[in-house]
Design an enzyme around this catalytic site. Structure first.
Site, PDB file in Angstrom:
ATOM      1  N   TYR A 170      -0.787  -1.599 -12.096  1.00  0.00           N
ATOM      2  CA  TYR A 170      -2.233  -1.663 -12.318  1.00  0.00           C
ATOM      3  C   TYR A 170      -2.656  -1.058 -13.656  1.00  0.00           C
ATOM      4  O   TYR A 170      -3.727  -0.466 -13.769  1.00  0.00           O
ATOM      5  CB  TYR A 170      -2.989  -0.986 -11.160  1.00  0.00           C
TER       6      TYR A 170
ATOM      7  N   TYR B  63     -11.301   4.811 -10.927  1.00  0.00           N
ATOM      8  CA  TYR B  63     -11.110   5.490  -9.634  1.00  0.00           C
ATOM      9  C   TYR B  63     -10.944   7.000  -9.742  1.00  0.00           C
ATOM     10  O   TYR B  63     -10.631   7.653  -8.746  1.00  0.00           O
ATOM     11  CB  TYR B  63      -9.823   5.008  -8.948  1.00  0.00           C
TER      12      TYR B  63
ATOM     13  N   GLY C 134       0.778  -1.233   0.000  1.00  0.00           N
ATOM     14  CA  GLY C 134       0.000   0.000   0.000  1.00  0.00           C
ATOM     15  C   GLY C 134       0.808   1.281   0.000  1.00  0.00           C
ATOM     16  O   GLY C 134       0.235   2.370   0.084  1.00  0.00           O
TER      17      GLY C 134
ATOM     18  N   ARG D 166      -7.588   2.883 -14.781  1.00  0.00           N
ATOM     19  CA  ARG D 166      -7.625   3.538 -13.472  1.00  0.00           C
ATOM     20  C   ARG D 166      -8.346   4.890 -13.462  1.00  0.00           C
ATOM     21  O   ARG D 166      -9.122   5.149 -12.528  1.00  0.00           O
ATOM     22  CB  ARG D 166      -6.219   3.656 -12.881  1.00  0.00           C
TER      23      ARG D 166
ATOM     24  N   GLU E  78       4.637  -6.186   1.523  1.00  0.00           N
ATOM     25  CA  GLU E  78       4.226  -6.571   0.167  1.00  0.00           C
ATOM     26  C   GLU E  78       4.016  -5.371  -0.746  1.00  0.00           C
ATOM     27  O   GLU E  78       2.903  -5.125  -1.206  1.00  0.00           O
ATOM     28  CB  GLU E  78       2.901  -7.333   0.239  1.00  0.00           C
ATOM     29  N   PRO E  79       5.049  -4.601  -1.015  1.00  0.00           N
ATOM     30  CA  PRO E  79       4.851  -3.475  -1.934  1.00  0.00           C
ATOM     31  C   PRO E  79       4.591  -3.958  -3.348  1.00  0.00           C
ATOM     32  O   PRO E  79       5.190  -4.930  -3.803  1.00  0.00           O
ATOM     33  CB  PRO E  79       6.179  -2.712  -1.858  1.00  0.00           C
ATOM     34  N   GLY E  80       3.689  -3.316  -4.016  1.00  0.00           N
ATOM     35  CA  GLY E  80       3.430  -3.620  -5.422  1.00  0.00           C
ATOM     36  C   GLY E  80       3.617  -2.359  -6.230  1.00  0.00           C
ATOM     37  O   GLY E  80       4.591  -2.171  -6.945  1.00  0.00           O
TER      38      GLY E  80
ATOM     39  N   CYS F  98     -15.538   3.524 -26.750  1.00  0.00           N
ATOM     40  CA  CYS F  98     -16.905   4.011 -26.846  1.00  0.00           C
ATOM     41  C   CYS F  98     -17.529   4.073 -25.463  1.00  0.00           C
ATOM     42  O   CYS F  98     -18.341   3.220 -25.080  1.00  0.00           O
ATOM     43  CB  CYS F  98     -17.713   3.101 -27.750  1.00  0.00           C
ATOM     44  N   GLU F  99     -17.118   5.080 -24.749  1.00  0.00           N
ATOM     45  CA  GLU F  99     -17.492   5.217 -23.349  1.00  0.00           C
ATOM     46  C   GLU F  99     -17.108   6.638 -22.956  1.00  0.00           C
ATOM     47  O   GLU F  99     -15.924   6.987 -23.010  1.00  0.00           O
ATOM     48  CB  GLU F  99     -16.682   4.178 -22.546  1.00  0.00           C
TER      49      GLU F  99
HETATM   50  C1  PLP Z   1      -2.869  -5.153  -3.485  1.00  0.00           C
HETATM   51  C2  PLP Z   1      -2.177  -5.773  -2.352  1.00  0.00           C
HETATM   52  C3  PLP Z   1      -0.836  -5.474  -2.103  1.00  0.00           C
HETATM   53  C4  PLP Z   1      -0.067  -4.444  -2.886  1.00  0.00           C
HETATM   54  O1  PLP Z   1      -0.612  -3.178  -2.743  1.00  0.00           O
HETATM   55  P1  PLP Z   1       0.154  -1.910  -3.339  1.00  0.00           P
HETATM   56  O2  PLP Z   1      -0.768  -0.782  -3.060  1.00  0.00           O
HETATM   57  O3  PLP Z   1       0.322  -2.145  -4.799  1.00  0.00           O
HETATM   58  O4  PLP Z   1       1.461  -1.818  -2.641  1.00  0.00           O
HETATM   59  C5  PLP Z   1      -0.211  -6.141  -1.074  1.00  0.00           C
HETATM   60  N1  PLP Z   1      -0.872  -7.057  -0.329  1.00  0.00           N
HETATM   61  C6  PLP Z   1      -2.167  -7.364  -0.541  1.00  0.00           C
HETATM   62  C7  PLP Z   1      -2.820  -8.365   0.296  1.00  0.00           C
HETATM   63  C8  PLP Z   1      -2.860  -6.724  -1.553  1.00  0.00           C
HETATM   64  O5  PLP Z   1      -4.154  -7.006  -1.745  1.00  0.00           O
END
Ligand code: PLP
Length: 443
Positions: free
Chosen positions: A383, A327, A241, A323, A283-285, A354-355
């Site tokens: 994403y 959002y 997150g 996105r 868990e950074p994404g 078409c939106e």
């Molecule tokens: C989506 C998610 C992440 C990654 O979130 P980011 O906002 O991309 O860092 C990590 N853990 C869980 C369980 C998630 O659902």
């Protein structure tokens, strides 16, 4: 990323106009050095404070090359579906470093996870405890698990709330006693080994106190579990997150700051509760993939409504980046072939679908945008590809990996033929004739 002598945007040592000539648009461009540097920054920041593992949330951007890079950087991987797990396994990602998430993992997915010996299944609900225990029983395996807890802290961008909220589709609620009940239930299984707890409080977060608070709550729960069950859990997964820069006003924190906030709170809270310091997992994404990606588009049609606004349209949109439509997400962009010029004209960038909601960017200043210009949209590594679709039967863009002046294709552009690949004509609709379609000359 820089602007070269021709005034063009350059990424990974390559003029983006060269990328466009070779690969076409829309095009996802992933800066390998940036992606790797983000992996390392999180890995090193957390390692500094104790026993830790950083796992990349592959839902952000999953493809074989990304999995291989993540593996090379020594991170773990989190997957949320059979498809993401399959991608990781096909990339030879070590299964013991894979965490399997999801609020409704199917029977088939759980079988696949257990059979391929993933490191942890992050169990989300009571039904899953029963299902997974049953799978393990039938396969004659034991499985290490974490329990996903809903700690009652919810964070969004600039603020967070401590709600004790129980209205979430994810995880075992802390507030109503479900979390402890889940621990009890797992302890009574034969094949599930509880290694620790997990929580994930939101996405695109800038508020450090949110993590500190969640950490406190989770340590209190670890202490309660020790008291009640005599079980001192070894792992605490604090989720992802971590927020990134998309547009002015976003003030992302450094991995170092996140690590300090989480780890110092954890250290003092565990000491106060006479607990051992658990291994910390994050868990950074978005914070890994997001800033490392840009998307290149070609500008086409435009429409000026005097006194209202000017629309300029790109050859992609919600199909490659849903996105903004989903959002209201905001992005920054430049005209890549005049990146050195002052952005002087206020326009809104429309997608091609078409939106009416398919608007990529409302009200952005660009340098005199013309049909044929290349628009580079920043921070699209997360994403975007992973949420892309074939709406309007638009093929997904290609993705290239750039580094030191070299560009390699890592995801092919979808062709028209790809779009009908899974279409089936039932016997009773069969026509028998072979249709010849104009090949589409390059003009
Ligand atoms: C989506 C998610 C992440 C990654 O979130 P980011 O906002 O991309 O860092 C990590 N853990 C869980 C369980 C998630 O659902």
């Amino acid at each position: 990323m820089r602007i070269n002598a021709q005034g063009h945007l350059e990424v990974g040592g390559i003029d983006v106009l060269d990328l466009v000539r070779e690969f076409g648009t829309p095009l996802y461009v992933l800066d390998e050095e940036g992606f790797r540097a983000n992996c390392r920054a999180f890995r090193d920041a957390f390692a500094k404070y104790g026993h830790s593992l950083v796992i990349y949330a592959s839902k952000t951007l999953s493809c074989l090359a990304a999995c291989i890079i993540v593996e090379e950087e020594g991170l773990g991987l989190d997957v949320v579906s059979g498809g993401e797990l399959y991608t990781a396994l096909r990339a030879s990602f070590p299964p013991e470093r894979i965490f399997f998430h999801g609020n409704n993992k199917t029977l088939d997915e759980l079988v696949m996870a257990v059979e391929s010996r993933v490191g942890r299944v992050v169990v989300d609900n009571f039904y899953e405890i029963e299902l997974l225990e049953n799978v393990c029983e039938r396969l004659g395996r034991t499985q290490n698990i974490l329990l996903r807890i809903t700690p009652g802290v919810e964070a969004h961008t600039h603020e967070y709330i401590k709600t004790g909220q129980i209205d979430s589709k994810f995880g075992f609620t802390l507030a109503n006693g479900d979390a402890l009940k889940a621990v009890d239930t797992v302890c009574r299984t034969k094949n599930l080994r509880l290694m620790g707890l997990h929580c994930h409080i939101g996405s695109q977060i800038f508020e450090m106190d949110a993590y500190a608070h969640a950490t406190e709550i989770m340590v209190d729960l670890l202490a309660e579990i020790k008291n009640r069950f005599g079980l001192e859990l070894e792992e605490l997964n604090m989720g992802g997150g971590f927020g990134i820069y998309y547009h002015s006003g976003d003030e992302p924190r450094q991995p170092e700051e996140w690590a300090k906030a989480v780890m110092s709170t954890l250290r003092s809270k565990t000491e106060a509760n006479a607990l051992r310091m658990p291994k910390v997992i994050v868990e950074p994404g978005r914070a890994i993939a997001g800033p490392a990606g840009i998307t290149l588009y070609t500008l086409g049609s435009y429409k000026e409504i005097p006194g209202v606004r000017k629309y300029v349209a790109v050859d992609g949109g919600m199909t490659d980046n849903p996105r903004p439509a989903l959002y209201g997400s905001k992005y920054e962009a430049v005209i890549a072939n005049r990146a050195d010029r002052e952005p002087d004209e206020l326009v809104s960038v429309a997608g091609r679908c078409c939106e009416s909601g398919d608007m990529l960017i409302w009200d952005i200043k660009l340098s005199h945008p013309q049909p044929g210009d290349i628009l580079a949209v920043f921070a699209t590594g997360a994403y975007n590809y992973s949420m892309s679709s074939n709406y309007n039967r638009v093929g997904r863009p290609a993705m290239v990996l750039v580094r030191d002046g070299q560009a390699d294709l890592i995801v092919k552009r979808e062709s028209y033929e790809d779009l009908i690949r899974n279409d089936v004509i039932p016997e009773r609709l069969a026509r028998g004739d072979v249709v010849k379609i104009a090949a589409g000359k390059k003009l």
